[in-house]
Motif scaffolding. Structure first.
Motif, PDB file in Angstrom:
ATOM      1  N   ASP A 108       0.650  -1.195   0.075  1.00  0.00           N
ATOM      2  CA  ASP A 108      -0.348   0.195  -0.253  1.00  0.00           C
ATOM      3  C   ASP A 108       0.699   1.626  -0.504  1.00  0.00           C
ATOM      4  O   ASP A 108       1.778   1.465   1.208  1.00  0.00           O
ATOM      5  CB  ASP A 108      -0.642  -0.426   1.433  1.00  0.00           C
ATOM      6  CG  ASP A 108      -1.843   1.462   1.434  1.00  0.00           C
ATOM      7  OD1 ASP A 108      -1.773   1.424   0.278  1.00  0.00           O
ATOM      8  OD2 ASP A 108      -2.454   1.787   2.175  1.00  0.00           O
ATOM      9  N   VAL A 109       1.221   1.567  -1.192  1.00  0.00           N
ATOM     10  CA  VAL A 109       1.801   3.424  -0.794  1.00  0.00           C
ATOM     11  C   VAL A 109       1.066   4.675  -0.784  1.00  0.00           C
ATOM     12  O   VAL A 109      -0.266   4.464  -1.841  1.00  0.00           O
ATOM     13  CB  VAL A 109       2.251   3.074  -2.467  1.00  0.00           C
ATOM     14  CG1 VAL A 109       3.178   4.496  -2.518  1.00  0.00           C
ATOM     15  CG2 VAL A 109       3.369   1.680  -2.266  1.00  0.00           C
ATOM     16  N   VAL A 110       1.222   4.841  -0.829  1.00  0.00           N
ATOM     17  CA  VAL A 110       0.383   6.738  -0.750  1.00  0.00           C
ATOM     18  C   VAL A 110       1.332   7.461  -1.034  1.00  0.00           C
ATOM     19  O   VAL A 110       2.300   7.990  -0.026  1.00  0.00           O
ATOM     20  CB  VAL A 110      -0.581   6.773   0.608  1.00  0.00           C
ATOM     21  CG1 VAL A 110      -1.296   8.708   0.797  1.00  0.00           C
ATOM     22  CG2 VAL A 110      -1.235   5.961   0.702  1.00  0.00           C
ATOM     23  N   SER A 111       1.434   8.207  -2.152  1.00  0.00           N
ATOM     24  CA  SER A 111       2.442   9.897  -2.068  1.00  0.00           C
ATOM     25  C   SER A 111       1.316  10.865  -2.604  1.00  0.00           C
ATOM     26  O   SER A 111       0.311  11.283  -3.504  1.00  0.00           O
ATOM     27  CB  SER A 111       3.216  10.001  -3.373  1.00  0.00           C
ATOM     28  OG  SER A 111       3.707  10.664  -3.682  1.00  0.00           O
ATOM     29  N   MET A 112       1.268  12.130  -1.135  1.00  0.00           N
ATOM     30  CA  MET A 112       0.059  13.208  -1.318  1.00  0.00           C
ATOM     31  C   MET A 112      -1.116  12.800  -1.447  1.00  0.00           C
ATOM     32  O   MET A 112      -0.792  11.683  -0.137  1.00  0.00           O
ATOM     33  CB  MET A 112       0.426  14.041  -2.937  1.00  0.00           C
ATOM     34  CG  MET A 112       2.241  14.692  -2.740  1.00  0.00           C
ATOM     35  SD  MET A 112       2.086  15.634  -1.273  1.00  0.00           S
ATOM     36  CE  MET A 112       1.406  17.816  -1.298  1.00  0.00           C
ATOM     37  N   LEU A 113      -1.926  12.979  -2.078  1.00  0.00           N
ATOM     38  CA  LEU A 113      -3.425  11.761  -2.233  1.00  0.00           C
ATOM     39  C   LEU A 113      -3.445  10.759  -3.255  1.00  0.00           C
ATOM     40  O   LEU A 113      -4.470  10.901  -3.556  1.00  0.00           O
ATOM     41  CB  LEU A 113      -4.178  13.973  -2.072  1.00  0.00           C
ATOM     42  CG  LEU A 113      -4.954  14.248  -1.397  1.00  0.00           C
ATOM     43  CD1 LEU A 113      -5.611  15.536  -2.054  1.00  0.00           C
ATOM     44  CD2 LEU A 113      -4.920  13.427  -0.188  1.00  0.00           C
ATOM     45  N   ASP A 114      -1.968  10.943  -3.980  1.00  0.00           N
ATOM     46  CA  ASP A 114      -2.359   9.715  -4.828  1.00  0.00           C
ATOM     47  C   ASP A 114      -2.342   7.871  -3.528  1.00  0.00           C
ATOM     48  O   ASP A 114      -1.046   7.651  -3.938  1.00  0.00           O
ATOM     49  CB  ASP A 114      -1.003   9.449  -5.871  1.00  0.00           C
ATOM     50  CG  ASP A 114      -1.299   8.697  -6.717  1.00  0.00           C
ATOM     51  OD1 ASP A 114      -2.254   8.198  -6.613  1.00  0.00           O
ATOM     52  OD2 ASP A 114      -0.575   8.660  -8.066  1.00  0.00           O
ATOM     53  N   GLY A 115      -3.383   7.119  -4.087  1.00  0.00           N
ATOM     54  CA  GLY A 115      -2.371   5.401  -3.406  1.00  0.00           C
ATOM     55  C   GLY A 115      -2.669   5.155  -4.348  1.00  0.00           C
ATOM     56  O   GLY A 115      -3.661   5.370  -5.480  1.00  0.00           O
ATOM     57  N   HIS A 116      -2.520   3.873  -3.629  1.00  0.00           N
ATOM     58  CA  HIS A 116      -1.650   2.402  -4.959  1.00  0.00           C
ATOM     59  C   HIS A 116      -1.774   1.527  -4.292  1.00  0.00           C
ATOM     60  O   HIS A 116      -0.765   1.013  -3.483  1.00  0.00           O
ATOM     61  CB  HIS A 116      -0.732   3.019  -5.867  1.00  0.00           C
ATOM     62  CG  HIS A 116      -0.894   2.080  -7.254  1.00  0.00           C
ATOM     63  ND1 HIS A 116       0.125   1.750  -7.877  1.00  0.00           N
ATOM     64  CD2 HIS A 116      -1.299   1.143  -7.503  1.00  0.00           C
ATOM     65  CE1 HIS A 116      -0.499   0.989  -8.436  1.00  0.00           C
ATOM     66  NE2 HIS A 116      -1.677   0.376  -8.750  1.00  0.00           N
ATOM     67  N   LEU A 117      -3.115   0.507  -3.922  1.00  0.00           N
ATOM     68  CA  LEU A 117      -3.105  -0.936  -3.266  1.00  0.00           C
ATOM     69  C   LEU A 117      -2.268  -1.843  -4.429  1.00  0.00           C
ATOM     70  O   LEU A 117      -3.098  -2.414  -5.259  1.00  0.00           O
ATOM     71  CB  LEU A 117      -4.348  -1.325  -3.416  1.00  0.00           C
ATOM     72  CG  LEU A 117      -3.952  -2.697  -1.851  1.00  0.00           C
ATOM     73  CD1 LEU A 117      -3.533  -2.697  -0.984  1.00  0.00           C
ATOM     74  CD2 LEU A 117      -5.440  -2.957  -1.533  1.00  0.00           C
ATOM     75  N   THR A 118      -1.576  -2.866  -4.652  1.00  0.00           N
ATOM     76  CA  THR A 118      -0.782  -3.888  -5.312  1.00  0.00           C
ATOM     77  C   THR A 118      -0.736  -4.794  -4.437  1.00  0.00           C
ATOM     78  O   THR A 118      -0.100  -5.180  -3.420  1.00  0.00           O
ATOM     79  CB  THR A 118      -0.391  -3.606  -5.635  1.00  0.00           C
ATOM     80  OG1 THR A 118       0.313  -2.577  -6.781  1.00  0.00           O
ATOM     81  CG2 THR A 118       0.926  -4.373  -6.325  1.00  0.00           C
ATOM     82  N   ILE A 119      -1.894  -6.420  -4.783  1.00  0.00           N
ATOM     83  CA  ILE A 119      -1.628  -7.504  -4.461  1.00  0.00           C
ATOM     84  C   ILE A 119      -0.861  -8.378  -5.172  1.00  0.00           C
ATOM     85  O   ILE A 119      -1.705  -8.559  -6.604  1.00  0.00           O
ATOM     86  CB  ILE A 119      -3.351  -8.130  -4.170  1.00  0.00           C
ATOM     87  CG1 ILE A 119      -3.656  -6.806  -2.843  1.00  0.00           C
ATOM     88  CG2 ILE A 119      -3.496  -9.020  -3.040  1.00  0.00           C
ATOM     89  CD1 ILE A 119      -5.236  -6.814  -2.059  1.00  0.00           C
ATOM     90  N   LEU A 120       0.206  -9.191  -4.468  1.00  0.00           N
ATOM     91  CA  LEU A 120       0.293  -9.713  -6.272  1.00  0.00           C
ATOM     92  C   LEU A 120      -0.155 -11.510  -5.023  1.00  0.00           C
ATOM     93  O   LEU A 120       0.273 -12.515  -4.344  1.00  0.00           O
ATOM     94  CB  LEU A 120       2.407 -10.129  -5.606  1.00  0.00           C
ATOM     95  CG  LEU A 120       2.556  -8.584  -5.889  1.00  0.00           C
ATOM     96  CD1 LEU A 120       4.406  -8.599  -5.722  1.00  0.00           C
ATOM     97  CD2 LEU A 120       2.334  -9.237  -7.677  1.00  0.00           C
ATOM     98  N   ALA A 121      -0.253 -11.855  -6.720  1.00  0.00           N
ATOM     99  CA  ALA A 121      -0.224 -13.781  -6.418  1.00  0.00           C
ATOM    100  C   ALA A 121       0.969 -14.104  -6.785  1.00  0.00           C
ATOM    101  O   ALA A 121       1.932 -14.223  -7.437  1.00  0.00           O
ATOM    102  CB  ALA A 121      -1.122 -13.711  -7.326  1.00  0.00           C
ATOM    103  N   ARG A 122       0.824 -16.212  -6.392  1.00  0.00           N
ATOM    104  CA  ARG A 122       2.176 -16.445  -7.235  1.00  0.00           C
ATOM    105  C   ARG A 122       2.228 -17.179  -7.815  1.00  0.00           C
ATOM    106  O   ARG A 122       3.853 -16.400  -8.061  1.00  0.00           O
ATOM    107  CB  ARG A 122       1.905 -17.879  -5.786  1.00  0.00           C
ATOM    108  CG  ARG A 122       2.572 -18.660  -6.526  1.00  0.00           C
ATOM    109  CD  ARG A 122       3.038 -19.862  -4.919  1.00  0.00           C
ATOM    110  NE  ARG A 122       3.224 -19.207  -3.736  1.00  0.00           N
ATOM    111  CZ  ARG A 122       4.538 -19.302  -3.200  1.00  0.00           C
ATOM    112  NH1 ARG A 122       4.894 -19.614  -3.788  1.00  0.00           N
ATOM    113  NH2 ARG A 122       4.441 -19.070  -1.895  1.00  0.00           N
ATOM    114  N   ASP A 123       1.474 -17.026  -9.045  1.00  0.00           N
ATOM    115  CA  ASP A 123       1.815 -16.656 -10.840  1.00  0.00           C
ATOM    116  C   ASP A 123       2.168 -15.778 -11.126  1.00  0.00           C
ATOM    117  O   ASP A 123       2.436 -14.852 -12.430  1.00  0.00           O
ATOM    118  CB  ASP A 123       0.632 -17.178 -11.364  1.00  0.00           C
ATOM    119  CG  ASP A 123      -0.996 -16.237 -11.133  1.00  0.00           C
ATOM    120  OD1 ASP A 123      -0.298 -14.885 -10.510  1.00  0.00           O
ATOM    121  OD2 ASP A 123      -1.620 -16.601 -11.427  1.00  0.00           O
TER     122      ASP A 123
END
Length: 328
Positions: A108-123
């Motif tokens: 989970d990353v937030v820079s100023m008001l720009d948020g970005h969630l990344t969920i990685l799978a095993r593949d």
């Protein structure tokens, strides 16, 4: 006054991420998708990144609906036209899912008001979406819920033994005597606060290693190397700080939105990386190919990879190197 279709959704619209508890809370765009609200652990609706004055009652006002159910996370996403293509916006939404026991990392990353969630799978596939950073508390609620579901699914219950989990924990214990109390310079104290916020909800989470930001010099020889160094005097490269923590089931890393950032402007972004030990197959440490005094730590998670950039010789560097040696 007559209430027209969409007025209720419009009246409640704002930059915040809301929890969906009843059918009326489901954005109308997604109401034809079968959702068992009674069985779902958590359902969140993520608004479009537009101001209130630009919203109208006839708009579909939510970019995503996140449904954490039994065994999987489902993300419904409003279809949008590619930036390079003009014309009408495509209607409908896309459905993406990831099985809970296939999740190997969450960032989970937030820079100023720009948020970005990344969920990685095993593949190696990544399920990611953007959100307004003002809703980070709600996203943290989702990450915490995933933490609670992913870890038992991968380890057969709380408590992971063997492999890199044990190796990193042993390395952290061995290095503990070489560290003083966790302290960073003022510009990096927010990293300590980020760790403390999660530790208040995960009582066994402990800080294993930490380091502050530092300026690093570019590599290169001859005229091109001299030019790079001269340009970096005007716009230096900073390798940012981090707090590396863990408990008996997961690794957590608190840092900035990027490891390396050029320029002299202050950086106040934040990131949280969560890696269940059940997903961690190996850690490879290599010298960074662009800057002196930095190393790359690559976490192998099935077919997925997560890259960390660490100061050479730092406590975090030692932790991963010793952990790799102990894991054999």
């Amino acid at each position: 006054m007559a209430i027209t279709a969409g007025t209720s959704e419009y009246d409640r619209f704002g930059p915040w991420i809301d929890e969906v508890r009843v059918e009326d809370d489901v954005p109308r765009l997604y109401r034809d998708h079968p959702i068992d609200l009674g069985a779902a652990r958590l359902v969140l609706k993520v608004p479009r990144n537009i101001t209130r004055r630009d919203a109208t009652p006839d708009m579909d006002l939510y970019d995503h609906l996140l449904v954490l159910g039994a065994g999987q996370l489902t993300v419904l996403s409003r279809r949008v036209a590619p930036r390079e293509r003009r014309g009408p916006v495509p209607s409908g939404y896309d459905v993406r899912t990831v099985a809970i026991d296939e999740v190997v990392a969450i960032r989970d990353v937030v820079s100023m008001l720009d948020g970005h969630l990344t969920i990685l799978a095993r593949d190696g596939q990544a399920l990611s979406f953007r959100y307004n950073g003002s809703g980070r508390r709600s996203i943290a609620q989702l990450v915490d819920a995933l933490r609670g579901d992913v870890l038992p699914a991968q380890s057969g219950g709380y408590g992971w033994s063997g492999g890199y989990g044990d190796a990193l924990a042993k390395a952290a214990a061995a290095l503990a005597g070489e560290r003083s109390a966790m302290a960073l310079d003022r510009e990096d104290m927010s990293l300590v606060g980020d760790y403390a916020s999660i530790a208040s909800r995960v009582p066994d989470l402990a800080p294993w290693a930490w380091h502050g930001r530092r300026v690093v010099a570019p590599q290169g020889e001859g005229a091109s190397g001299a030019l790079r160094r001269a340009l970096h005097v005007l716009s230096p490269m900073t390798l940012h700080g981090a707090v590396v923590a863990g408990d008996d089931v997961a690794l957590e890393v608190f840092g900035r939105h990027q490891w390396l950032v050029r320029g002299k402007a202050p950086v106040h972004s934040a990131s949280r990386l969560l890696v269940p030990f059940g997903s961690l197959d190996a850690v490879q440490i290599t010298p960074h190919d662009g800057y002196h005094g930095a190393v790359d730590a690559t976490l192998a998670l099935g077919d997925a990879r997560v890259e960390l950039v660490l100061p050479e010789g730092s406590a975090a560097h030692q932790l991963f190197e010793e952990g790799s040696a102990l894991a054999g």
